[in-house]
Scaffold this motif. Structure first.
Motif, PDB file in Angstrom:
ATOM      1  N   MET A   1     -10.143   0.861   8.143  1.00 45.58           N
ATOM      2  CA  MET A   1     -10.882  -0.185   8.868  1.00 45.58           C
ATOM      3  C   MET A   1     -12.339   0.229   9.040  1.00 45.58           C
ATOM      4  O   MET A   1     -12.630   1.347   9.439  1.00 45.58           O
ATOM      5  CB  MET A   1     -10.234  -0.399  10.234  1.00 45.58           C
ATOM      6  CG  MET A   1     -10.996  -1.364  11.136  1.00 45.58           C
ATOM      7  SD  MET A   1     -10.173  -1.522  12.714  1.00 45.58           S
ATOM      8  CE  MET A   1     -11.338  -2.602  13.531  1.00 45.58           C
ATOM      9  N   HIS A   2     -13.251  -0.661   8.761  1.00 43.39           N
ATOM     10  CA  HIS A   2     -14.666  -0.388   8.964  1.00 43.39           C
ATOM     11  C   HIS A   2     -15.066  -0.879  10.351  1.00 43.39           C
ATOM     12  O   HIS A   2     -14.782  -2.005  10.723  1.00 43.39           O
ATOM     13  CB  HIS A   2     -15.501  -1.107   7.899  1.00 43.39           C
ATOM     14  CG  HIS A   2     -15.276  -0.577   6.531  1.00 43.39           C
ATOM     15  ND1 HIS A   2     -15.742   0.648   6.129  1.00 43.39           N
ATOM     16  CD2 HIS A   2     -14.606  -1.098   5.478  1.00 43.39           C
ATOM     17  CE1 HIS A   2     -15.392   0.863   4.874  1.00 43.39           C
ATOM     18  NE2 HIS A   2     -14.694  -0.176   4.463  1.00 43.39           N
ATOM     19  N   THR A  12     -16.616   5.262   9.932  1.00 44.86           N
ATOM     20  CA  THR A  12     -15.198   5.551   9.743  1.00 44.86           C
ATOM     21  C   THR A  12     -14.915   7.031   9.977  1.00 44.86           C
ATOM     22  O   THR A  12     -13.934   7.570   9.494  1.00 44.86           O
ATOM     23  CB  THR A  12     -14.755   5.163   8.321  1.00 44.86           C
ATOM     24  OG1 THR A  12     -15.597   5.847   7.379  1.00 44.86           O
ATOM     25  CG2 THR A  12     -14.885   3.668   8.091  1.00 44.86           C
ATOM     26  N   ARG A  19     -10.885   1.259  18.658  1.00 47.70           N
ATOM     27  CA  ARG A  19     -11.386   0.142  17.871  1.00 47.70           C
ATOM     28  C   ARG A  19     -11.204  -1.156  18.653  1.00 47.70           C
ATOM     29  O   ARG A  19     -10.071  -1.558  18.933  1.00 47.70           O
ATOM     30  CB  ARG A  19     -10.675   0.086  16.523  1.00 47.70           C
ATOM     31  CG  ARG A  19     -10.859   1.356  15.690  1.00 47.70           C
ATOM     32  CD  ARG A  19     -10.163   1.281  14.365  1.00 47.70           C
ATOM     33  NE  ARG A  19      -8.717   1.232  14.470  1.00 47.70           N
ATOM     34  CZ  ARG A  19      -7.931   2.286  14.553  1.00 47.70           C
ATOM     35  NH1 ARG A  19      -8.458   3.509  14.576  1.00 47.70           N
ATOM     36  NH2 ARG A  19      -6.628   2.152  14.633  1.00 47.70           N
ATOM     37  N   LEU A  51     -16.055  -4.101  16.550  1.00 46.97           N
ATOM     38  CA  LEU A  51     -16.062  -4.827  15.286  1.00 46.97           C
ATOM     39  C   LEU A  51     -16.324  -6.281  15.634  1.00 46.97           C
ATOM     40  O   LEU A  51     -15.459  -6.960  16.198  1.00 46.97           O
ATOM     41  CB  LEU A  51     -14.736  -4.677  14.544  1.00 46.97           C
ATOM     42  CG  LEU A  51     -14.572  -5.546  13.287  1.00 46.97           C
ATOM     43  CD1 LEU A  51     -15.553  -5.081  12.211  1.00 46.97           C
ATOM     44  CD2 LEU A  51     -13.139  -5.485  12.776  1.00 46.97           C
ATOM     45  N   ARG A  61     -10.215 -11.173   7.503  1.00 52.48           N
ATOM     46  CA  ARG A  61     -10.070  -9.741   7.795  1.00 52.48           C
ATOM     47  C   ARG A  61      -8.898  -9.487   8.749  1.00 52.48           C
ATOM     48  O   ARG A  61      -8.997  -8.773   9.737  1.00 52.48           O
ATOM     49  CB  ARG A  61     -11.384  -9.201   8.380  1.00 52.48           C
ATOM     50  CG  ARG A  61     -12.548  -9.372   7.415  1.00 52.48           C
ATOM     51  CD  ARG A  61     -13.835  -8.803   7.938  1.00 52.48           C
ATOM     52  NE  ARG A  61     -13.786  -7.352   8.107  1.00 52.48           N
ATOM     53  CZ  ARG A  61     -14.839  -6.612   8.414  1.00 52.48           C
ATOM     54  NH1 ARG A  61     -16.021  -7.183   8.591  1.00 52.48           N
ATOM     55  NH2 ARG A  61     -14.718  -5.310   8.558  1.00 52.48           N
ATOM     56  N   ASP A  64      -8.038  -5.816   9.496  1.00 52.71           N
ATOM     57  CA  ASP A  64      -8.892  -5.149  10.472  1.00 52.71           C
ATOM     58  C   ASP A  64      -8.485  -5.515  11.894  1.00 52.71           C
ATOM     59  O   ASP A  64      -8.499  -4.667  12.791  1.00 52.71           O
ATOM     60  CB  ASP A  64     -10.352  -5.521  10.242  1.00 52.71           C
ATOM     61  CG  ASP A  64     -10.944  -4.832   9.013  1.00 52.71           C
ATOM     62  OD1 ASP A  64     -10.353  -3.819   8.583  1.00 52.71           O
ATOM     63  OD2 ASP A  64     -11.958  -5.301   8.501  1.00 52.71           O
TER      64      ASP A  64
END
Length: 213
Positions: A1-2, A12, A19, A51, A61, A64
């Motif tokens: 996951m970015h 990362t 997150r 994010l 996404r 994610d």
């Protein structure tokens, strides 16, 4: 996951990072500013990374979102409810996440909303988000701020000046663009929510690790 790091770059580096996804819709840019403030609040907490995704990006996404420890939902309040675009995102999750086996179960959740009026029936939108999170088996985090600007000693600069408990609320004058609205007090309230969710999520994740689950 970015994930977005301290200076907006993808980060990362740490497998232990908390997150926090922020999924929002913004019709005119005001709720986007509120979402960015929430992300700033997340960054204030050590080992926590936000994010930031629009509802359109989020639907590309899903992996994610599944990997996030927490998801904070945001939408403007239009006609007493969340915007149609945010509702479309909610409905899309029923196919992707719920039928896939309650993939968001036990994630942390929270929410924020913005409207042109001081009240604007924003409570209706926040309650909609609470129910949405409950349907996914998530744990809702409240704002944890007392109502402000409700006495002669209060001011428009107070955190939670609009007096909401369930989530962060903002008010943007309808004749001002996102360069001026919502006001700083509402953005600071959004930062408070982001930091609070990051801290709660960090403690929750650490507790699960200690319990060995």
């Amino acid at each position: 996951m970015h994930i977005i790091g301290e200076h907006g770059r993808h980060d990362t580096r740490s497998q232990d990072a908390i997150r926090v996804a922020i999924v929002y819709h913004s019709g005119y840019g005001h709720t986007a500013r509120q979402a960015e403030a929430v992300a700033e609040g997340v960054r204030q907490v050590a080992v926590s990374n936000p994010l930031l995704l629009s509802v359109d990006e989020a639907q590309r996404r899903w992996d994610d979102l599944h990997a996030a420890h927490a998801i904070i939902f945001g939408a403007p309040t239009y006609m007493g409810a969340a915007s149609a675009s945010f509702k479309a995102f909610q409905e899309a999750t029923s196919t992707v996440m719920m039928t896939g086996g309650y993939l968001w179960k036990d994630k942390i959740a929270a929410g924020f909303t913005n409207s042109g009026a001081r009240s604007g029936d924003k409570l209706s939108t926040l309650l909609q988000m609470v129910l949405f999170a409950a349907q996914h088996g998530m744990h809702w985090v409240s704002l944890d701020l007392p109502p402000a600007n409700n006495s002669t000693s209060g001011s428009e600069e107070d955190l939670n000046r609009l007096g909401f408990w369930i989530g962060a609320a903002a008010q943007s004058n309808t004749d001002e663009g996102p360069d001026k609205a919502p006001p700083e007090a509402d953005l600071a309230t959004a930062r408070h929510l982001g930091a609070r969710v990051a801290r709660v999520t960090r403690d929750f994740v650490r507790g699960r690790h200690l319990a060995g689950s």
